[in-house]
Design a protein around this motif. Structure first.
Motif, PDB file in Angstrom:
ATOM      1  N   UNK A   1     -54.019 -37.438  52.910  1.00 56.47           N
ATOM      2  CA  UNK A   1     -54.962 -38.551  52.975  1.00 56.47           C
ATOM      3  C   UNK A   1     -56.011 -38.361  51.878  1.00 56.47           C
ATOM      4  N   UNK A   2     -56.103 -39.343  50.986  1.00 57.90           N
ATOM      5  CA  UNK A   2     -57.021 -39.280  49.857  1.00 57.90           C
ATOM      6  C   UNK A   2     -58.096 -40.344  50.040  1.00 57.90           C
ATOM      7  N   UNK A   3     -59.338 -39.918  50.113  1.00 56.76           N
ATOM      8  CA  UNK A   3     -60.460 -40.846  50.204  1.00 56.76           C
ATOM      9  C   UNK A   3     -60.976 -41.131  48.802  1.00 56.76           C
ATOM     10  N   UNK A   4     -60.821 -42.370  48.340  1.00 54.17           N
ATOM     11  CA  UNK A   4     -61.224 -42.774  46.989  1.00 54.17           C
ATOM     12  C   UNK A   4     -62.521 -43.572  47.105  1.00 54.17           C
ATOM     13  N   UNK A   5     -63.635 -42.927  46.771  1.00 47.26           N
ATOM     14  CA  UNK A   5     -64.960 -43.514  46.968  1.00 47.26           C
ATOM     15  C   UNK A   5     -65.358 -44.363  45.769  1.00 47.26           C
ATOM     16  N   UNK A   6     -65.761 -45.609  46.041  1.00 47.62           N
ATOM     17  CA  UNK A   6     -66.099 -46.513  44.952  1.00 47.62           C
ATOM     18  C   UNK A   6     -64.884 -46.791  44.100  1.00 47.62           C
ATOM     19  N   UNK A   7     -63.806 -47.195  44.746  1.00 49.14           N
ATOM     20  CA  UNK A   7     -62.492 -47.264  44.092  1.00 49.14           C
ATOM     21  C   UNK A   7     -62.405 -48.304  42.991  1.00 49.14           C
ATOM     22  N   UNK A   8     -63.303 -49.296  42.982  1.00 49.44           N
ATOM     23  CA  UNK A   8     -63.189 -50.353  41.981  1.00 49.44           C
ATOM     24  C   UNK A   8     -61.853 -51.051  42.084  1.00 49.44           C
ATOM     25  N   UNK A   9     -61.176 -51.234  40.966  1.00 46.03           N
ATOM     26  CA  UNK A   9     -59.864 -51.873  40.984  1.00 46.03           C
ATOM     27  C   UNK A   9     -58.735 -50.881  41.203  1.00 46.03           C
ATOM     28  N   UNK A  10     -59.072 -49.607  41.467  1.00 43.37           N
ATOM     29  CA  UNK A  10     -58.045 -48.624  41.817  1.00 43.37           C
ATOM     30  C   UNK A  10     -57.544 -47.762  40.681  1.00 43.37           C
ATOM     31  N   UNK A  11     -58.317 -47.638  39.605  1.00 44.33           N
ATOM     32  CA  UNK A  11     -57.819 -46.885  38.449  1.00 44.33           C
ATOM     33  C   UNK A  11     -57.607 -45.407  38.768  1.00 44.33           C
ATOM     34  N   UNK A  12     -58.434 -44.853  39.642  1.00 44.41           N
ATOM     35  CA  UNK A  12     -58.258 -43.439  39.989  1.00 44.41           C
ATOM     36  C   UNK A  12     -56.916 -43.230  40.683  1.00 44.41           C
ATOM     37  N   UNK A  13     -56.574 -44.090  41.601  1.00 39.98           N
ATOM     38  CA  UNK A  13     -55.287 -43.981  42.281  1.00 39.98           C
ATOM     39  C   UNK A  13     -54.112 -44.176  41.342  1.00 39.98           C
ATOM     40  N   UNK A  14     -54.236 -45.107  40.413  1.00 40.56           N
ATOM     41  CA  UNK A  14     -53.147 -45.331  39.457  1.00 40.56           C
ATOM     42  C   UNK A  14     -52.952 -44.118  38.557  1.00 40.56           C
TER      43      UNK A  14
END
Length: 282
Positions: A48-61
């Motif tokens: 489980x990855x918590x992406x804080x302030x994900x915006x449009x999701x660039x960190x996940x991509x």
């Protein structure tokens, strides 16, 4: 978050414009220690990855395809449009072809509570820390370290900017911009370029193993559109902080935009990445 690109703003257009530069800048040197600190993927149990302030999701991509095993990303932002884009744009598979799923949580990250991160095996954020106050940064560090979860916090501005060719107004603009980044907004004094050092001290003071790497943008002729938008926001913020610069800054911006258009401007925009590993990690 904020609306002006040079001021760390997070409109969808600005986020799209900077995504490639962000991906190229993030430090891959922190991935080895991060992988070593994560549990070895077994069965269908998802990280489980918590992406804080994900915006449009660039960190996940960027990150999801670099980590093995099934993953479930929990995307946090207060903008419903950004959350929808982030969820739709997340890769479907991890590094070893396992499924990547996602859910969204609309939340004001300045009021993040420990319970929000319950169950997360990894906390991530990109271009977030400089928008927090020292108290909010300390709260984030406590939330991560209390549950022995690693945190990968990338692309925090550090105030360093190098422009080629140089210009006499570079320093006054930089000083005014950095002061603007540290301004108080509704009683909140933002960290701005103090964020990397503040975060490292907060995590380290709680017993985490902190590793840092530089992650600068290196902008050239192929990045003219991003550099131009960054310059517009930077100069606007500097003039807001120091109105006496307005007249000279207008000519400065015109000259710099002309250099962008002709491919002559080179810019190094300093950021730092931070990996905080639990005290129990090797």
């Amino acid at each position: 978050m904020r609306a002006a690109p040079g001021d760390g703003g997070f409109t969808p257009d600005w986020l799209g414009l900077r995504e490639n530069a962000d991906a190229a800048a993030r430090s891959t040197g922190l991935l080895g220690p991060l992988r070593a600190a994560l549990p070895v993927p077994t069965g269908d149990s998802a990280l489980v990855v918590a992406d804080l302030g994900c915006g449009t999701g660039s960190m996940g991509r960027w990150l999801a395809p670099l980590l093995a095993g099934p993953q479930h990303w929990v995307l946090y932002d207060r903008d419903p449009e950004l959350l929808a884009r982030a969820r739709e744009g997340l890769p479907a598979r991890s590094a070893d072809g396992r499924p990547v799923t996602a859910e969204t949580r609309p939340v004001d990250l300045t009021r993040l509570e420990d319970a929000e991160l319950s169950g997360a095996g990894l906390v991530t954020a990109s271009a977030l820390l400089d928008l927090l106050t020292a108290e909010e940064c300390a709260r984030l560090a406590r939330a991560c370290t209390a549950a022995d979860r690693p945190a990968l916090l990338t692309l925090s501005v550090d105030g360093r900017v190098e422009l080629d060719p140089a210009h006499p107004l570079d320093r006054p603009i930089a000083d005014a911009f950095n002061a603007h980044q540290r301004r108080s907004v509704a009683g909140r004094r933002l960290l701005g370029p103090d964020a990397p050092a503040t975060a490292a001290a907060a995590f380290g003071g709680l017993g985490a193993h902190v590793r840092e790497r530089p992650s600068p943008w290196r902008l050239g002729a192929d990045d003219a559109a991003l550099a131009a938008e960054w310059l517009r926001g930077r100069v606007a913020a500097a003039v807001e902080q120091r109105p006496d610069l307005a007249s000279a800054a207008a000519g400065y911006l015109d000259e710099r935009l002309g250099q962008c258009a002709s491919g002559r401007l080179r810019a190094l925009v300093g950021h730092r990445d931070l990996l905080a590993l639990p005290g129990s990690a090797p």
